[in-house]
Design an enzyme around this catalytic site. Structure first.
Site, short mmCIF file in Angstrom:
data_model
loop_
_atom_site.label_atom_id
_atom_site.label_comp_id
_atom_site.label_asym_id
_atom_site.label_seq_id
_atom_site.Cartn_x
_atom_site.Cartn_y
_atom_site.Cartn_z
CG ASP A 49 0.58 -6.16 -3.51
OD1 ASP A 49 0.00 -6.65 -2.40
OD2 ASP A 49 0.37 -4.93 -3.43
CD GLU A 50 2.77 -6.77 2.41
OE1 GLU A 50 3.20 -6.25 3.42
OE2 GLU A 50 1.47 -6.29 2.16
CG ASP B 183 4.66 -3.86 -0.69
OD1 ASP B 183 3.91 -4.28 -1.44
OD2 ASP B 183 4.34 -3.08 0.28
#
Length: 474
Positions: free
Chosen positions: A105-106, A11
């Site tokens: 983003d993960e 993350d």
């Protein structure tokens, strides 16, 4: 459950805001809020410095401004974020073929599938190297969680924030989860959390102690069984490398309700064109056209129409969206509009109606060209139409013929203020104010956050881009 912590969850830390801080030396270490800046805008991401004041994602922007009036408020630059995300995902795919992106983003990574890691020691080494590689390539930080299940890996990465690494050795899951709030478990939102709290259940261990029958009585069969299993750290979900795209859509929320029916129609046509642009960029086509509309009273309507075959023709999508709009009452005003395409395929079926529409459009264009040639005197006699004032979104990149590369600090009343600096400037750049129509000022593409680590679609900085920043000019 696995015998080793070989599921990794990454993350990125405050991704959008961190990307803006990496791009703008003057904002590093300061409160930054990214999101819609209009009266109805919401926060997309807040930097850790802004979170100290209580600002968080999904908060109304007006509330964020009251909490942190001195923060920098910027309009998102999704092109930059996607480019950085592509760099990060490429690093993850070097670790394993099983990468499951959840957002820009993960992502989850199955390290066991590629033999990259097999026990706690090897998993920890992989996680540490990944964090170092991300920093070297993007200049940003990410938090890593490693565990034997997806649920625990995600919880571990949350515990690692910011810029950390947490490994959960198999067999220790219950000890980690026990004292945590019930809200840490997937699917437990504010309403479920309050319901459990009223029943005297506040921690994960108390869920386990209550027993499965009690949870079923409180929450229903499906939710009760699932929550009890999670409290016991049971999660057999596999990392899935490909998540099939189900739809492509775009939508806009308007600062002021739209009442003019003609304006609503024009907005729908514009959204249809944007949707087709995304569809074609992904190499897809679709059969079902969807119109979404949120009225002044917050009621949301959706209408759909299924075509005979998949299409990526803008004329076909525009016409279908217009037909759907005809069936919707917009009296009172519209605050949100969206157009989407579902029933996706990786091919396009030729459509007779699309061909006819294209032919008609070409004919109309030809007629307009002929009229322009036949009536030059009349056209010349018309009063000139003033050009539309250029928009300068806060935070977006610009370049100036004298000062080089910079970014917009703000604009209004016919003026735009620019700070001239690049990601590689050694000190905050100088600030200059110009007319919004200054001929020397132009929009620019964002620069890579790390010199030499080029972003796809983003140009590498040249000498002028670097020399015009950092406050070196008077």
């Amino acid at each position: 459950m696995r015998s080793g912590p070989t599921i990794l969850h990454l993350d990125m830390d405050a991704f959008f805001a961190s990307a803006e801080q990496g791009s703008k030396p003057s904002l590093r270490g300061k409160a930054v809020v990214v999101g819609g800046l209009g009266p109805r805008g919401v926060v997309s991401t807040a930097s850790y410095e802004a979170r100290v004041f209580g600002v968080h994602s999904a908060m109304p922007m007006a509330q964020a401004r009251r909490l942190a009036p001195h923060a920098a408020y910027l309009v998102p630059r999704f092109g930059l974020y996607r480019a950085i995300s592509d760099q990060v995902m490429a690093l993850l795919r070097e670790l394993s073929p099983l990468v499951e992106p959840l957002s820009l983003d993960e992502a989850f990574v199955d390290l066991e599938a590629a033999g990259t890691a097999w026990d706690e020691a090897s998993a920890r080494l992989v996680g540490a190297k990944l964090r170092a590689d991300i920093r070297a390539v993007t200049g940003l930080t990410g938090s890593v969680g490693l565990a034997a299940s997806k649920m625990l890996a995600k919880i571990a990465s949350e515990e690692a924030k910011p810029d950390g690494l947490v490994v959960v050795p198999p067999g220790t899951e219950r000890a980690l989860l026990g004292p945590m709030s019930v809200r840490i478990l997937p699917g437990v939102g504010p309403a479920t959390g309050d319901h459990l709290r009223r029943a005297g259940i506040s921690t994960v261990e108390e869920i386990a102690e209550a027993g499965e029958d009690e949870l079923v009585r409180l929450l229903g069969k499906a939710h009760g069984h699932a929550l009890y299993a999670m409290a016991l750290a049971r999660d057999e979900r596999a990392v899935v490398s490909e998540r099939g795209t189900k739809s492509v859509s775009v939508e806009d929320t308007y600062d002021v309700d739209i009442h003019d029916r003609l304006r609503v129609g024009m907005e729908v046509q514009r959204l249809a064109d944007r949707c087709v642009g995304r569809l074609r960029a992904a190499g897809l086509s679709g059969r079902t056209i969807v119109l979404k509309l949120r009225r002044y009273d917050f009621t949301t309507l959706t209408r759909s129409e299924t075509l005979r075959g998949p299409t990526d023709d803008p004329a076909v999508v525009r016409e279908a969206a217009a037909r759907l709009l005809e069936s919707v009452d917009t009296t009172g005003g519209v605050r949100l509009l969206g157009v989407g395409v579902s029933g996706l395929a990786d091919y396009t079926q030729e459509d007779l109606f699309a061909q006819v529409a294209q032919a008609e459009a070409e004919a109309q264009a030809g007629e307009r060209a002929e009229r322009a040639v036949e009536e030059p005197v009349r056209e010349a006699s018309r009063e000139p139409v003033p050009p539309e004032e250029r928009r300068w979104p806060a935070g977006h990149d610009v370049t100036h013929t004298e000062y080089g590369h910079g970014w917009v600090q703000g604009s209004g009343l016919g003026r735009v203020t620019v700070r001239f600096e690049t990601p590689y400037s050694t000190a905050p750049g100088r600030v200059r104010t110009f007319r919004t129509d200054d001929p020397g000022l132009e929009p620019a593409e964002p620069l890579p956050l790390v010199a030499g680590a080029g972003l796809e679609g983003v140009p590498e900085p040249g000498p002028a881009g670097v020399g015009g920043a950092g406050g070196e000019r008077p």
